[in-house]
Design a protein around this motif. Structure first.
Motif, PDB file in Angstrom:
ATOM      1  N   UNK A   1       0.824  -1.205   0.000  1.00 47.82           N
ATOM      2  CA  UNK A   1       0.000   0.000   0.000  1.00 47.82           C
ATOM      3  C   UNK A   1       0.861   1.261   0.000  1.00 47.82           C
ATOM      4  N   UNK A   2       0.451   2.234  -0.791  1.00 49.72           N
ATOM      5  CA  UNK A   2       1.174   3.499  -0.865  1.00 49.72           C
ATOM      6  C   UNK A   2       0.658   4.431   0.213  1.00 49.72           C
ATOM      7  N   UNK A   3       1.540   4.829   1.128  1.00 50.36           N
ATOM      8  CA  UNK A   3       1.149   5.701   2.232  1.00 50.36           C
ATOM      9  C   UNK A   3       2.122   6.863   2.289  1.00 50.36           C
TER      10      UNK A   3
ATOM     11  N   UNK B   1       0.664  -0.879   9.644  1.00 48.33           N
ATOM     12  CA  UNK B   1       1.742  -0.665   8.670  1.00 48.33           C
ATOM     13  C   UNK B   1       2.716   0.392   9.188  1.00 48.33           C
ATOM     14  N   UNK B   2       2.178   1.464   9.739  1.00 50.65           N
ATOM     15  CA  UNK B   2       3.054   2.510  10.274  1.00 50.65           C
ATOM     16  C   UNK B   2       3.877   1.985  11.448  1.00 50.65           C
TER      17      UNK B   2
ATOM     18  N   UNK C   1       4.880  -1.072  11.911  1.00 48.40           N
ATOM     19  CA  UNK C   1       5.929  -1.945  11.370  1.00 48.40           C
ATOM     20  C   UNK C   1       7.038  -1.137  10.710  1.00 48.40           C
ATOM     21  N   UNK C   2       6.714   0.047  10.233  1.00 54.84           N
ATOM     22  CA  UNK C   2       7.727   0.931   9.647  1.00 54.84           C
ATOM     23  C   UNK C   2       8.372   1.835  10.694  1.00 54.84           C
ATOM     24  N   UNK C   3       8.034   1.574  11.949  1.00 59.72           N
ATOM     25  CA  UNK C   3       8.592   2.325  13.079  1.00 59.72           C
ATOM     26  C   UNK C   3       8.213   3.808  13.024  1.00 59.72           C
ATOM     27  N   UNK C   4       7.023   4.097  12.526  1.00 60.34           N
ATOM     28  CA  UNK C   4       6.490   5.451  12.533  1.00 60.34           C
ATOM     29  C   UNK C   4       5.575   5.606  13.750  1.00 60.34           C
TER      30      UNK C   4
ATOM     31  N   UNK D   1      -5.700   9.381  10.042  1.00 60.02           N
ATOM     32  CA  UNK D   1      -4.885   8.197   9.742  1.00 60.02           C
ATOM     33  C   UNK D   1      -4.976   7.822   8.270  1.00 60.02           C
ATOM     34  N   UNK D   2      -6.186   7.880   7.712  1.00 60.19           N
ATOM     35  CA  UNK D   2      -6.413   7.391   6.349  1.00 60.19           C
ATOM     36  C   UNK D   2      -6.008   8.393   5.278  1.00 60.19           C
TER      37      UNK D   2
END
Length: 582
Positions: A5-7, A357-358, A360-363, A403-404
């Protein structure tokens, strides 16, 4: 292989400014073709044209069980789709003026009909609020203890003051409330998004999501709507206070105003603030103590009222049930209910996925997670009269939008393999929300005859008395005169659907009518029976009473000499039974 997913990341204001400068420099070097620039404006022009045609068909449209989108001209529904499409194209092209215009267009398309396509303010509950305003204007005091509304008078006192100051009648303020509220909410959401460090386009996207996905119908003249405005204002200050103290006094003042305006909202706001303090995302930490003190003072003042209700319940399943649980209405009502559920679960699920997802990306995820998902904790403590699940969605909407929004912006600006599905999902959820918010249009209409009949009844000389509608779609407490009735009993105007053994009866048989009369004759006070044409649609739509129950009950009462005809207007009928006084 599944595409990731593109975030787009949530950036700081400095990073946003730098990115904007770079983008501006690139735009200066390579200007897009004029046709591309004009695309969102063409779409929005078509949106306006469709709306102008479609909205003119709303006042004369007939009842449709699938709601306003099915009952009005198809051009009305198309205008909503085009507003969303125009916004999506504008975001993809980084055209902020067009995006702002699309937000205003969505408010106009979805909310303006409440003000220009109806005779009187919609929703029977509106008139309960207007009655309190009128009482404040006439007596310059509150009828504390008479009902729950007088304990939380923020909106009512403000409206009474505004009406006296401007000369605008409260009912006119209520009639035009929805579109003004939505525009004010949009401005506050954008400000809050910027305070929470979303970029300009992410903030615009979050604003559009809040404006378009709010199907809960809490945008009419009500304390809940006023409380949401105050809440988003508080979120602006909290966003600014995450790293250093800012606006502490203003935050406390806004929270105090919230505490005296609504029963449930301040408890969620205080709970969310405490969670943010635990995550070191609110400074100074001791501001929550001042907030708690203000809320405790209001609770103590109203304890005689709230003690009559269940304050806390750990029955999560029961609290999540709606006040219409167990009823099977028309097919249109069933479809609308499933659309609401699907939209709600999808929003929460998508929000949880993006947060995961965030993470897991450490955000950072704690602060936004609190805003988006903490309202679900309400279900662990309150049913709020079968409306808790609606309030959970409403309270979580702003946080979920924060968030979205970055994910949606990234999706709309991605390569076609991702942007096309993103556009499709975006348009689909917009249509679903529009269907959910307009599904009950015809069952909540209030006409001028009903308002006039209600006002005359309350001004009459027969009181205390019961005022008994078939279902709760009657302007029950439209003037301050309701107080003298409510001083007798706060349940004086409960509808027949709340009387044991009455729900579901068609009143076609003498047995049904005798059961109804046993309720009336068992009272020690006179009874007004009020019936109206909207009650027929409301009762049948929600599965409370058959469609012919109003006509059948009128037929029995009209031939029963014990009943006196008090009012007979087009679509509104009032009868009086006074045997209790004889």
């Amino acid at each position: 292989m599944t595409a990731t997913p593109t975030i787009e990341p949530i950036t700081t204001a400095r990073e946003s400014a730098a990115t904007g400068s770079t983008a501006a420099g690139s735009a200066a070097r390579v200007r897009p073709p004029w046709r591309r620039v004009a695309t969102p404006w063409v779409v929005l022009a078509l949106c306006l044209a469709c709306f102008v045609h479609g909205v003119r068909t709303i006042p004369t449209s007939a009842f449709n069980q699938f709601g306003l989108l099915a009952g009005a001209s198809p051009t009305y529904a198309i205008s909503i789709v085009l507003a969303a499409l125009g916004f999506g194209v504008a975001i993809r092209q980084r055209n902020s003026p067009a995006a702002v215009t699309a937000i205003v267009a969505m408010v106009v398309c979805q909310r303006l009909p409440r003000a220009i396509s109806t005779e009187e303010p919609m929703y029977a509950w509106t008139y309960k609020h207007l009655g309190v305003v009128d009482h404040v204007q006439q007596s310059h005091s509150l009828a504390h203890g008479v009902d729950v509304y007088n304990g939380w008078p923020g909106l009512f006192a403000l409206t009474a003051w505004l009406s006296d100051l401007t000369g605008v009648e409260p009912i006119d303020i209520a009639h035009g409330f929805t579109p003004v509220f939505c525009l004010a909410l949009a401005a506050l959401v954008y400000a809050a998004a910027r305070a929470w460090r979303l970029t300009r386009d992410q903030s615009l996207t979050a604003t559009f999501l809040v404006v378009s996905l709010n199907w809960v119908e809490q945008d009419y003249f009500a304390p809940q709507a006023f409380a949401i405005l105050l809440t988003v204002g508080i979120l602006v200050l909290i966003g600014l206070s995450r790293t250093r103290p800012a606006g502490t006094l203003a935050l406390v003042i806004l929270f105090a105003a919230l505490a005296i305006s609504h029963q449930l909202t301040p408890y969620w706001v205080l709970g969310a603030a405490c969670l943010l303090v635990l995550g070191r995302q609110l400074k100074p930490w001791w501001v929550v103590l001042l907030m708690a003190a203000a809320l405790a003072a209001v609770l103590a003042y109203n304890f005689d009222v709230v003690s009559q209700y269940t304050l806390f319940s750990s029955d999560v399943t029961g609290n999540a049930r709606t006040n219409g649980a167990g009823l099977t209405g028309m097919a249109g009502q069933v479809v609308a209910s499933w659309v609401m559920r699907l939209l709600t679960v999808s929003m929460w699920g998508a929000t949880a996925t993006v947060l995961l997802i965030r993470w897991r990306r450490r955000q950072p995820v704690w602060a936004l997670g609190v805003l988006a998902l903490s309202p679900i904790l309400i279900l662990g403590g309150q049913s709020y009269g079968g409306e808790a699940v609606f309030r959970v969605f409403l309270y979580s909407l702003v946080g979920c939008a924060f968030v979205l929004a970055p994910a949606l912006v990234g999706g709309l600006r991605s390569r076609p393999a991702i942007s096309v599905p993103a556009f499709a999902v975006f348009l689909l959820v917009t249509v679903m929300a529009a269907q959910a918010s307009s599904a009950n249009w015809y069952t909540n209409l209030i006409g001028a005859p009903q308002v006039a009949a209600s006002e005359e009844l309350l001004e009459g000389n027969v009181f205390p008395a019961y005022v008994t509608p078939l279902v709760p779609t009657w302007p029950e407490r439209s003037t301050g005169d309701y107080v003298r009735f409510a001083e007798f009993t706060d349940t004086y105007d409960h509808s027949l659907m709340f009387v044991p053994g009455m729900r579901g009866r068609s009143f076609a048989s003498d047995t049904d009518y005798q059961q109804f009369m046993s309720v009336v004759t068992g009272r020690d006070r006179p009874t007004y029976l009020v019936l109206s044409e909207p009650m027929r649609a409301y009762g049948a739509y929600f599965g409370m009473f058959p469609a012919d129950s109003v006509a059948n009950l009128r037929a029995h009462v009209s031939t029963d000499p014990r009943w006196e005809v008090v009012d007979d207007r087009p679509g509104a009928w009032v009868y009086l039974y006074q045997e209790a006084l004889r």
